[in-house]
Design an enzyme around this catalytic site. Structure first.
Site, short mmCIF file in Angstrom:
data_model
loop_
_atom_site.label_atom_id
_atom_site.label_comp_id
_atom_site.label_asym_id
_atom_site.label_seq_id
_atom_site.Cartn_x
_atom_site.Cartn_y
_atom_site.Cartn_z
CG ASP A 103 6.18 -5.01 13.55
OD1 ASP A 103 5.04 -4.60 13.74
OD2 ASP A 103 6.92 -4.55 12.65
CD GLU A 123 2.46 -6.34 12.68
OE1 GLU A 123 1.69 -6.87 13.50
OE2 GLU A 123 2.34 -5.17 12.27
NE ARG A 127 10.25 4.92 11.82
CZ ARG A 127 9.62 3.77 11.99
NH1 ARG A 127 9.22 3.41 13.19
NH2 ARG A 127 9.39 2.97 10.96
N1 DCP Z 1 3.02 0.52 5.48
C1 DCP Z 1 2.23 1.10 4.50
N2 DCP Z 1 1.22 1.93 4.86
C2 DCP Z 1 0.98 2.21 6.14
C3 DCP Z 1 1.76 1.64 7.16
C4 DCP Z 1 2.79 0.77 6.78
O1 DCP Z 1 2.46 0.84 3.32
N3 DCP Z 1 0.00 3.00 6.47
C5 DCP Z 1 4.11 -0.36 5.07
C6 DCP Z 1 5.45 0.26 5.27
C7 DCP Z 1 6.03 -0.42 6.44
C8 DCP Z 1 5.34 -1.74 6.47
O2 DCP Z 1 4.08 -1.52 5.88
O3 DCP Z 1 7.43 -0.54 6.32
C9 DCP Z 1 5.17 -2.30 7.88
O4 DCP Z 1 4.36 -1.46 8.69
P1 DCP Z 1 4.73 -1.15 10.19
O5 DCP Z 1 3.57 -0.42 10.75
O6 DCP Z 1 5.21 -2.34 10.89
O7 DCP Z 1 5.90 -0.07 10.07
P2 DCP Z 1 7.43 -0.29 9.90
O8 DCP Z 1 7.82 -1.68 9.88
O9 DCP Z 1 7.87 0.53 8.75
O10 DCP Z 1 8.00 0.45 11.20
P3 DCP Z 1 8.11 -0.09 12.68
O11 DCP Z 1 9.57 -0.09 12.98
O12 DCP Z 1 7.39 0.94 13.48
O13 DCP Z 1 7.48 -1.42 12.77
MG MG Z 2 7.27 -3.03 11.40
MG MG Z 3 4.04 -4.01 11.45
#
Ligand code: DCP
Ligand code: MG
Ligand code: MG
Length: 542
Positions: A17, A110, A54
């Site tokens: 991820d 992912e 964060r």
């Molecule tokens: N995303 C989105 N809407 C959401 C959640 C996520 O558009 N409700 C998008 C933004 C993120 C990407 O999908 O960058 C990947 O989701 P992740 O949940 O894996 O979150 P991140 O990669 O940003 O953070 P982490 O470091 O927790 O994986």
């Molecule tokens: Mg992520």
């Molecule tokens: Mg993710």
């Protein structure tokens, strides 16, 4: 029988991820974002943020106004255009496909990678490795099926994969390593960012019981959660104790069984490959190389690694491409050049590839890019195989009959792809090792080739039909027919005989049309295909 006795530890799955994905892409585009709290804005929401943001308590999907209250210095980047995220996402998947053909994408950031085959290979050479990264739970109690060694090797590979993604794409990731997808996904999020965690089977139950909420189990969304809650199932223990029978009326037999297994950390689902890569390649950057012998050594190393990947992929490559990055000492500028050539599929026999002949081809390509009599400085070498054909067990099938035209299609597509920056030699449809002079203009495809390419769509429908057949006996209809139809000279006679009469007729008619079109081509009096074509026939049948 205990639910655990049904569990199988033979696989090793890595879940990858990307950390704060959209934010990382934006930080790579604009490195100034690295030193500030960054939020990615879509409409009035922060969809994600970098880890600096964060620290202020900013969460995914928070309202901009709320985020600004928590962090007044929050910098916002617009994330509504997904193009760059999508492109980066596929680059990551492509890198992962170097480790296994079993790579399944999940959303944009992912991937699951089943590295079982690679691990079994590596363990034949050495099992003397230690766990890299975090371990979930107590690892002192070992299972005697070999999963401890496999998962330990899995942690080494996960680290390698993460290093590759970091080096090639400047992206950090988290990885979970486990014997199934469910556990790999759950355990990967235990330590973030830029970390990895393994769970051994004996700690699986503990990991599941540590989840705060049923919705932390992939597959249990809000609706399922509410359904479960309505019958008093609120925790993982409730889910386990309720048994499948209690779940069945709510979820149906299949889902009930799956969710019940999940509550024990058991997941039998396979990593389903998200399509095969269009090319399989490796690149290696290096300190300046200026001697041909060193180039050859480097390329041989690359070829050895590449052939392993190709063997795992199972398809037979038809084209090889060499990439060279040259450094110009005078103006201190680097640039890449590529050349490609077709290769004889017979060089990839059942057991091993003919490396010597492939190397000869590669060195020919190299000599087309570099004049070795003059000084040169190379800072990167890359090799990739593109244009694949399926392995020979498909020969003598309808598909192989159809594939004759697909070969021609690849000639045309490569010709049209010839770019200005990266001239590539057109790939002849013959299969011998040949090198075309890249400086010479691409030959325009002959009318015949063009026409054949038009049949590709038709062939695809044909292949679909073949696959859709419930039993091969459908194809034996022709055996029962007394009426006979001539076989077109460019078709495989044996396969033709196996086809239903309808198809034979259509193919013969099609051949006649092509012939007559060829004859009339100069006078531009090509007869239009009759409306009820083979294509229509198959569309109806599909
Ligand atoms: N995303 C989105 N809407 C959401 C959640 C996520 O558009 N409700 C998008 C933004 C993120 C990407 O999908 O960058 C990947 O989701 P992740 O949940 O894996 O979150 P991140 O990669 O940003 O953070 P982490 O470091 O927790 O994986
Ligand atoms: Mg992520
Ligand atoms: Mg993710």
């Amino acid at each position: 029988m205990s639910v655990f006795e049904l569990d199988d530890h033979s696989r090793t799955i890595i879940h990858i991820d990307l950390d704060c994905f959209y934010a990382q892409v934006e930080m790579n585009k604009n490195p100034n974002f690295r030193s500030v709290p960054l939020g990615i804005q879509q409409k009035n929401i922060v969809v994600t943020s970098n880890y600096k943001a964060r620290e202020f308590g900013i969460k995914k999907c928070m309202l901009i106004a709320e985020a600004k209250k928590l962090c007044p210095n929050l910098v916002l980047a617009n994330g509504e255009d997904l193009h760059d995220y999508r492109q980066t996402s596929y680059k990551v998947t492509n890198l992962l496909q170097k480790y296994s053909h079993l790579v399944e994408r999940l959303g944009l950031d992912e991937n699951f990678v089943d590295v079982t085959a690679l691990i079994n290979e590596k363990l034949k050479k050495s099992s003397d490795v230690e766990v890299v990264g975090n371990i979930s739970g107590d690892s002192s109690e070992k299972c005697d099926c070999g999963c401890t060694e496999r998962l330990t090797m899995g942690t080494v590979i996960a680290q390698e994969i993460r290093d590759l993604i970091k080096n090639d794409l400047n992206l950090t990731t988290c990885a979970g390593i486990a014997h199934n997808k469910l556990l790999a996904k759950i355990v990967g999020s235990r330590h973030k960012p830029d970390q990895q965690t393994v769970v051994f089977p004996n700690s699986a139950l503990e990991l599941m019981l540590s989840l705060d909420c049923l919705t932390n189990i992939p597959g249990i969304g809000r609706t399922t959660f509410e359904q479960l809650e309505s019958v008093g199932i609120k925790t993982i223990e409730d889910l386990q104790n309720g048994g499948v029978k209690k779940l069945e009326p709510l979820l149906g037999a299949d889902k009930a069984r799956i969710i019940h297994n999940f509550s024990y950390g058991i997941d039998k689902s396979q990593v389903k490959p998200t399509g095969k890569p269009q090319s399989i390649g490796l690149e290696d950057s290096c300190k300046s190389i200026s001697v041909e012998k060193e180039v050859r050594n480097k390329l041989e190393q690359l070829l050895n690694r590449l052939l392993l990947l190709v063997a795992e992929d199972g398809r037979i490559p038809k084209t090889i491409k060499l990439t060279v990055r040259k450094f110009n000492k005078e103006n201190k500028v680097s640039h890449r050049e590529t050349r490609q050539s077709n290769i004889n599929p017979s060089l990839f026999s059942n057991q091993s590839a003919n490396k010597t002949k492939i190397m000869t081809t590669i060195m020919h390509l190299f000599n087309r890019i570099i004049d070795v009599k003059k000084p040169y400085h190379i800072t990167l070498l890359g090799l990739s195989f593109t244009k694949f054909q399926e392995p020979p067990n498909l020969k003598n099938s309808v598909a192989s009959f159809l594939r004759r035209d697909l070969e021609v299609q690849s000639v045309i597509s490569i010709e049209s792809q010839n770019g200005v920056d990266e001239p590539e030699s057109p790939v002849p449809s013959t299969s011998s090792v040949e090198l075309k002079d890249v400086e010479s203009p691409s030959p325009s495809p002959s009318p015949k080739k063009l026409k054949l390419s038009n049949l590709v769509t038709k062939k695809r429908c044909f292949e679909d039909y073949y696959e859709d057949c419930e039993s091969p006996s459908k194809l034996k209809v022709a055996d029962l027919c007394l009426e006979s139809v001539s076989c077109p000279p460019d078709a495989d006679q044996d396969v033709f005989k196996e086809l239903p009469l309808e198809m034979q007729k259509e193919l013969w008619e099609d051949y006649k049309r092509r012939r007559s079109a060829e004859m009339n081509l100069c006078s531009s009096q090509v007869k239009k295909p009759k409306p009820n074509t083979l294509l229509n026939y198959f569309i109806r049948n599909n």
